[in-house]
Motif scaffolding. Structure first.
Motif, mmCIF file in Angstrom:
data_model
loop_
_atom_site.group_PDB
_atom_site.id
_atom_site.type_symbol
_atom_site.label_atom_id
_atom_site.label_comp_id
_atom_site.label_asym_id
_atom_site.label_seq_id
_atom_site.Cartn_x
_atom_site.Cartn_y
_atom_site.Cartn_z
ATOM 1 N N GLU A 206 0.704 -1.627 0.276
ATOM 2 C CA GLU A 206 -0.094 0.046 -0.326
ATOM 3 C C GLU A 206 0.951 1.123 0.014
ATOM 4 O O GLU A 206 0.648 2.087 -0.725
ATOM 5 C CB GLU A 206 -0.777 -0.141 1.433
ATOM 6 N N MET A 207 1.951 1.378 1.059
ATOM 7 C CA MET A 207 3.188 2.568 1.072
ATOM 8 C C MET A 207 2.734 2.501 -0.574
ATOM 9 O O MET A 207 4.276 3.219 -0.748
ATOM 10 C CB MET A 207 3.712 2.472 2.017
ATOM 11 N N ARG A 208 3.837 1.853 -1.280
ATOM 12 C CA ARG A 208 4.464 1.533 -2.532
ATOM 13 C C ARG A 208 3.464 1.692 -3.662
ATOM 14 O O ARG A 208 3.701 1.557 -4.777
ATOM 15 C CB ARG A 208 5.153 0.442 -3.006
ATOM 16 N N ARG A 209 2.035 2.162 -3.273
ATOM 17 C CA ARG A 209 0.856 1.814 -4.415
ATOM 18 C C ARG A 209 0.882 1.473 -5.580
ATOM 19 O O ARG A 209 0.792 0.864 -6.495
ATOM 20 C CB ARG A 209 1.478 3.060 -4.851
ATOM 21 N N ASP A 210 1.863 0.050 -4.683
ATOM 22 C CA ASP A 210 1.118 -1.837 -6.287
ATOM 23 C C ASP A 210 -0.034 -1.833 -5.170
ATOM 24 O O ASP A 210 -0.191 -2.919 -5.095
ATOM 25 C CB ASP A 210 2.471 -2.390 -4.685
ATOM 26 N N TRP A 211 -0.404 -2.073 -6.627
ATOM 27 C CA TRP A 211 -2.258 -2.254 -5.694
ATOM 28 C C TRP A 211 -2.280 -3.969 -6.312
ATOM 29 O O TRP A 211 -2.804 -4.666 -5.402
ATOM 30 C CB TRP A 211 -2.651 -1.811 -6.883
ATOM 31 N N PRO A 212 -1.703 -4.502 -7.279
ATOM 32 C CA PRO A 212 -1.973 -5.616 -7.493
ATOM 33 C C PRO A 212 -1.238 -6.740 -6.579
ATOM 34 O O PRO A 212 -2.014 -7.615 -6.318
ATOM 35 C CB PRO A 212 -1.156 -5.797 -8.840
ATOM 36 N N GLU A 213 0.302 -6.163 -5.856
ATOM 37 C CA GLU A 213 0.432 -6.759 -4.451
ATOM 38 C C GLU A 213 -0.214 -6.988 -3.550
ATOM 39 O O GLU A 213 -0.185 -7.537 -2.682
ATOM 40 C CB GLU A 213 1.901 -6.399 -4.904
ATOM 41 N N THR A 214 -0.590 -5.966 -3.265
ATOM 42 C CA THR A 214 -1.791 -5.459 -1.913
ATOM 43 C C THR A 214 -2.944 -6.360 -2.097
ATOM 44 O O THR A 214 -3.056 -6.958 -1.128
ATOM 45 C CB THR A 214 -2.299 -3.914 -1.991
ATOM 46 N N GLY A 236 -10.978 -2.983 -1.143
ATOM 47 C CA GLY A 236 -11.876 -2.699 -1.919
ATOM 48 C C GLY A 236 -10.796 -1.259 -2.222
ATOM 49 O O GLY A 236 -11.323 -1.299 -3.790
ATOM 50 N N ARG A 237 -10.391 -1.128 -1.593
ATOM 51 C CA ARG A 237 -9.371 0.245 -1.914
ATOM 52 C C ARG A 237 -8.199 -0.185 -3.109
ATOM 53 O O ARG A 237 -8.131 0.744 -4.186
ATOM 54 C CB ARG A 237 -9.238 1.138 -0.318
ATOM 55 N N ALA A 238 -7.420 -1.189 -2.863
ATOM 56 C CA ALA A 238 -7.070 -1.860 -3.733
ATOM 57 C C ALA A 238 -7.217 -1.528 -5.049
ATOM 58 O O ALA A 238 -6.785 -1.756 -6.013
ATOM 59 C CB ALA A 238 -6.296 -3.277 -2.678
ATOM 60 N N GLN A 244 -10.902 -2.061 -11.343
ATOM 61 C CA GLN A 244 -12.110 -2.925 -10.852
ATOM 62 C C GLN A 244 -13.123 -2.040 -9.640
ATOM 63 O O GLN A 244 -13.260 -2.795 -8.302
ATOM 64 C CB GLN A 244 -11.108 -4.121 -10.009
ATOM 65 N N THR A 245 -14.109 -0.902 -10.365
ATOM 66 C CA THR A 245 -14.673 -0.278 -9.700
ATOM 67 C C THR A 245 -16.359 -1.231 -9.353
ATOM 68 O O THR A 245 -16.189 -0.943 -7.681
ATOM 69 C CB THR A 245 -15.343 0.985 -9.754
ATOM 70 N N ASN A 268 -17.814 5.467 1.301
ATOM 71 C CA ASN A 268 -16.262 5.095 1.228
ATOM 72 C C ASN A 268 -16.015 5.105 -0.465
ATOM 73 O O ASN A 268 -14.765 5.239 -0.947
ATOM 74 C CB ASN A 268 -15.401 3.591 1.194
ATOM 75 N N MET A 269 -16.858 4.523 -2.060
ATOM 76 C CA MET A 269 -16.682 5.121 -2.463
ATOM 77 C C MET A 269 -16.327 5.887 -3.246
ATOM 78 O O MET A 269 -15.411 6.945 -4.216
ATOM 79 C CB MET A 269 -17.489 4.494 -3.548
#
Length: 328
Positions: A206-214, A236-238, A244-245, A268-269
């Protein structure tokens, strides 16, 4: 834990003091800012504060030590495990060798306890003796390299110090040790070690904003704790930031179903769209949130902030006065 009040931005000008509690996906940590500004400036500062704060993750706080029910009962009973009490007393008196001796005796009586020197390191950490704690942790890693807890604690220390790569390596090491020797640990300990490892990996990603890994780390966490709403909201955030809304909304709804006290999925959305910089979508979702929870004053306050941020200061002020201030 997700979706709680985080802090505020206040203004001192005018007849009353306004405090906006910035709530988002996960707690945020920053001190309230007290400055004399007008209402529109206050709104801009509020949302800026929200966008600059980052989600807290489970790296915060002490390592969880997984015990069986029997072990927990013994550890809580001084008459059954007085060595732990004596160890703390010796530590407080700065008789560290004696404290270690009592901890060793405790681990002999209760094998499910972490290594004695690891417990001593945690005592030093609890008293802000970081250098001494590291020295003992390094020795644990050398003498008992197969114990995952030491790498989890190293990972947390690295995360708090902003050393993301070091934290990532330590959390991976802890995970791999458990997976390579599953029969070494009881089901309870294995579960707890893996949950901490995956939550740590998710925190770094998350800190890296690496959403697939998250997403990958959070899914692995949720396989072991499917009712964990914090992990569900973070997933959901990732997913949202991977485009992928619909999947993100689904996870946020599942979290809300598990705990109705959480912020509603629509709210949250709206926050996620605002973080992405799409004010039109953010305002639309905030309107849906206000319809879903018409009696929640904070939902109306956040809608008012969106309106004011878009230039409708009158509409935002009206919502603040009629829907928020009148109910708080």
């Amino acid at each position: 834990m997700a979706g709680c009040v985080a802090g505020g931005v206040s203004r001192t000008a005018g007849p009353e003091q306004v405090v906006f509690p910035c709530r988002g996906l996960g707690p945020k940590s920053f001190a309230p800012v007290h400055v004399p500004v007008n209402f529109f400036q206050w709104i801009l500062l509020s949302w800026a504060a929200c966008s600059c704060a980052y989600p807290q993750n489970v790296c915060a706080g002490p390592i969880k030590i997984p015990f069986s029910a029997e072990a927990q009962q013994k550890a809580r009973s001084p008459d059954k495990l007085p060595e732990l009490v004596r160890a703390v007393e010796c530590f407080q008196a700065r008789r560290y060798d004696e404290a270690l001796s009592f901890l060793e005796q405790a681990t002999q009586k209760l094998p499910e306890l972490p290594p004695a020197r690891f417990l001593l390191a945690e005592l030093f950490l609890a008293n802000n003796h970081l250098g001494t704690a590291r020295m003992h942790l390094e020795r644990v890693a050398r003498e008992q390299p197969s114990y995952p807890g030491v790498y989890l604690l190293f990972g947390k220390l690295a995360w708090h110090e902003g050393r993301w790569t070091d934290a990532w390596v330590h959390f991976q090491k802890a995970r791999d040790l458990v997976q390579q020797s599953p029969s070494t640990w009881s089901a309870t300990r294995r579960q707890s070690f893996l949950v901490q490892a995956y939550s740590g990996l998710a925190a770094v990603a998350e800190m890296r904003r690496d959403w697939p890994e998250t997403s990958q780390a959070l899914r692995a966490w949720l396989e072991r704790e499917p009712h964990n709403t914090l992990a569900r909201e973070r997933l959901g955030r990732a997913l949202f930031f991977q485009g992928q809304t619909e999947a993100a909304l689904s996870e946020l709804r599942r979290a809300e179903q598990l705990d109705p006290a959480l912020k509603c999925a629509e709210n949250n959305m709206g926050i996620l769209w605002l973080e992405k910089g799409d004010l039109q979508q953010a305002t639309e979702w905030m309107r849906r949130a206000a319809q879903a929870r018409p009696k929640d004053p904070l939902v109306h306050l956040e809608l008012g902030l969106c309106l004011a941020y878009a230039g409708d200061v009158a509409g935002g002020t009206r919502l603040y006065r009629t829907r928020y201030r009148s109910r708080t």
